[in-house]
Design a protein around this motif. Structure first.
Motif, short mmCIF file in Angstrom:
data_model
loop_
_atom_site.label_atom_id
_atom_site.label_comp_id
_atom_site.label_asym_id
_atom_site.label_seq_id
_atom_site.Cartn_x
_atom_site.Cartn_y
_atom_site.Cartn_z
N VAL A 400 0.84 -1.20 0.00
CA VAL A 400 0.00 0.00 0.00
C VAL A 400 0.88 1.25 0.00
O VAL A 400 0.66 2.20 -0.78
CB VAL A 400 -0.95 0.00 1.22
N PHE A 401 1.89 1.28 0.87
CA PHE A 401 2.78 2.44 0.95
C PHE A 401 3.78 2.45 -0.21
O PHE A 401 4.26 3.53 -0.60
CB PHE A 401 3.50 2.44 2.29
N GLU A 404 1.91 4.10 -2.95
CA GLU A 404 1.68 5.50 -2.60
C GLU A 404 2.91 6.36 -2.85
O GLU A 404 2.82 7.49 -3.34
CB GLU A 404 1.26 5.60 -1.13
N ASN A 405 4.09 5.82 -2.53
CA ASN A 405 5.33 6.60 -2.59
C ASN A 405 6.10 6.43 -3.90
O ASN A 405 6.73 7.38 -4.37
CB ASN A 405 6.24 6.23 -1.42
N GLN A 505 1.92 7.56 5.28
CA GLN A 505 0.50 7.90 5.43
C GLN A 505 -0.20 7.59 4.12
O GLN A 505 0.30 7.89 3.04
CB GLN A 505 0.32 9.39 5.77
N ASN A 506 -1.38 6.98 4.23
CA ASN A 506 -2.18 6.66 3.06
C ASN A 506 -3.60 7.12 3.30
O ASN A 506 -4.34 6.52 4.09
CB ASN A 506 -2.14 5.15 2.79
N SER A 507 -3.97 8.22 2.61
CA SER A 507 -5.32 8.80 2.80
C SER A 507 -5.57 9.09 4.27
O SER A 507 -6.58 8.67 4.86
CB SER A 507 -6.38 7.86 2.26
N VAL A 514 -3.52 1.28 8.55
CA VAL A 514 -3.56 0.54 7.29
C VAL A 514 -3.40 -0.95 7.56
O VAL A 514 -4.09 -1.79 6.97
CB VAL A 514 -2.46 1.03 6.33
#
Length: 535
Positions: A400-401, A404-405, A505-507, A514
């Motif tokens: 997930v991260f 995102e990154n 951080q995700n949303s 998360v």
């Protein structure tokens, strides 16, 4: 009336010498002797083998052909030197008016075969008159003066003439070689200056780092450690923590940060160590370890041989944990005691690196306490117990991260079906102590003790960010190989700048949130896939 003849003799002589293989010093001298007309025919007549005969100083008769053969042997034996060259004008000046044309041609061919300047036989006008060719002797200024000199450097190889058995350099070639040499010297000086500036910069940074460490050590010892519980979460302490702990307080801070939830005491460590020694003694006597009470598979795997094998591969470049090293027995004791303390986990490859790092910073009993508590953390316990379901949850949260990154690199990995387990397992099992240089791994441990398991995965993303451009150019095999063995020149400044750029951080959700969402989604998926719900 006497006539002149050419005679070649070999005899010892002063001043003109050449070292033979046997060590004897011999000299070849050329004598121009006068013999009586009645003693022999005309010396350079066209009749006979070579055109005539001559009598040497010992009364031996030889033909002109024999004399020429002896002369050729002399010039071809060994390297030509200045003594040999010095006799050429002497022979030429005497023979110029005596030799018939045919004999002159033979002598000229002889000198050409032996690579001796033919025009040395005569002066320039006489040579041009008899041969019809222009005399162009090599420039003496370009020739080596001392032919016995052995070049000891590339300078000599470039600036000296070629060996005597090769054609001499032309003026243009000599000038070109000089220019190329000057360019190489200038380039070498540039590199040397650049390296000197680099070394100076490194030393300056090192001095600055040592000064910062010394200042930080005073703050940690006098202000932070005495007030640990109050100051550990303050912004000032967290910033100091990020910069890296001073080595003198690192072990103490690690122990305080990891804690001792298991309430292990030094006495308890001695108890489990004695049990381990008993097992090792029994193992050496029976050559196998069988527990009649039905122990776990992991406990059976924690044999003495497996631990010994892993210890020998732990930081091999340091030579302190291998057999005979100062910390070999300590590492062996801690690992053995842990297998008795946690038979449900047993010994797993990778534990030796974690224990070794702790041994370098803590006393033996304190290292065991920190080791047992560290491996009791949820993330480490999931990996070392090989809990596949929990490991998949950690990998899913990491992705997930990752997306995102580093979205571009994430898609690149997806295109090759390259999953996190291929590279993350080794990083997590050893807490980066095997994959990164030891000093850099210790700094990762510093912040890991501050932030917990989240920082382990953030460090992984930092590594991917640091080498993103390189990884985007690779295929599956090369990516896996690269991440399995990272470059050794990785620096803490570059890595931590990349780690700092990773947003965990995700949303508006942080790592723990998360991870909890992933856990919930997986549980709901498992429920929906149960036979009862499907019916």
């Amino acid at each position: 009336m006497g006539k002149d003849s050419l005679c070649v003799t070999s005899s010892p002589a002063e001043g003109v010498s050449q070292e033979s293989e046997g060590g004897d010093t011999r000299a070849a001298t050329f004598s121009l002797r006068k013999t009586e007309a009645a003693a022999s025919p005309a010396p350079f007549s066209a009749a006979g083998n070579g055109g005539g005969t001559s009598v040497d100083g010992l009364g031996r008769t030889s033909s002109i052909g024999d004399s020429l053969a002896t002369l050729e042997t002399f010039f071809q034996k060994g390297q030509r030197n200045s003594n040999q060259l010095s006799i050429v004008p002497l022979v030429g000046n005497y023979l110029v008016k005596s030799l018939p044309e045919r004999i002159f041609r033979k002598l000229l061919k002889l000198f050409n075969r032996c690579e001796i300047p033919a025009c040395g036989l005569l002066n320039q006008l006489e040579y041009e008159a008899r041969t019809g060719r222009t005399c162009k002797p090599p420039p003496q200024s370009l020739r080596r003066k001392n032919f016995e000199f052995e070049p000891l450097s590339t300078t000599a190889l470039i600036l000296e003439d070629r060996p005597s058995n090769l054609p001499a350099k032309s003026v243009e070639e000599a000038l070109r070689h000089r220019q190329e040499y000057d360019e190489m010297v200038a380039e070498a000086k540039k590199r040397e200056i650049k390296e000197a500036h680099k070394r100076k910069k490194i030393m300056k940074e090192r001095f600055k780092q040592e000064e910062n460490i010394a200042n930080a050590m005073v703050i940690w010892i006098n202000e932070i450690l005495p007030n640990w519980e109050v100051m550990r979460s303050t912004r000032r302490v967290r910033e100091l923590w990020w910069q890296g702990l001073p080595p003198s307080v690192r072990g103490k801070v690690w122990s305080l940060a990891v804690g001792n939830e298991l309430n292990i005491t030094p006495e308890l460590y001695e108890i489990f160590l004695s049990r381990a020694k008993e097992r090792w003694k029994s193992f050496s006597e029976t050559s196998s370890e069988n527990d009649t009470e039905g122990v776990f598979v992991a406990d059976r795997e924690a044999s003495l041989e497996l631990i010994k094998l892993d210890i020998s591969r732990t930081f091999p470049s340091l030579y302190i944990f291998q057999k005979g090293g100062p910390y070999h027995d300590v590492l062996h004791s801690i690992l053995g005691a842990y297998t008795c303390y946690r038979p449900d986990v047993g010994y797993v490859q990778g534990m030796s690196f974690i224990a070794a790092v702790l041994i370098l910073n803590l006393e033996e009993a304190d290292a065991f306490i920190a080791f047992a508590n560290l491996l009791n953390k949820p993330c480490q316990l999931a990996f070392f117990r090989v809990d596949h379901s929990m490991m998949l949850k950690y990998f899913a949260t990491f992705e997930v991260f990752f997306e995102e990154n580093l979205s571009k690199l994430f898609l690149h990995f997806k295109s090759y079906s390259l999953t996190p387990d291929i590279y993350l397992i080794d990083w997590i099992f050893t807490l980066y102590s095997k994959s990164l240089p030891l000093d850099l791994a210790c700094r990762v441990w510093d912040v890991f003790c501050r932030d917990g398991e989240e920082f382990l995965f953030r460090t992984g993303l930092g590594i991917l960010r640091l080498y993103e451009d390189i990884l985007l150019q690779m295929d599956f095999i090369h990516i896996a190989q690269f991440l399995t063995k990272l470059p050794e020149d990785i620096t803490s400044e570059k890595l931590f700048s990349c780690i700092a750029a990773i947003q965990m951080q995700n949303s508006t959700k942080k790592w723990t949130q998360v991870f909890a969402s992933v856990m919930k989604d997986i549980k709901e998926g498992d429920k929906n896939n149960t036979p009862a719900l499907k019916s």
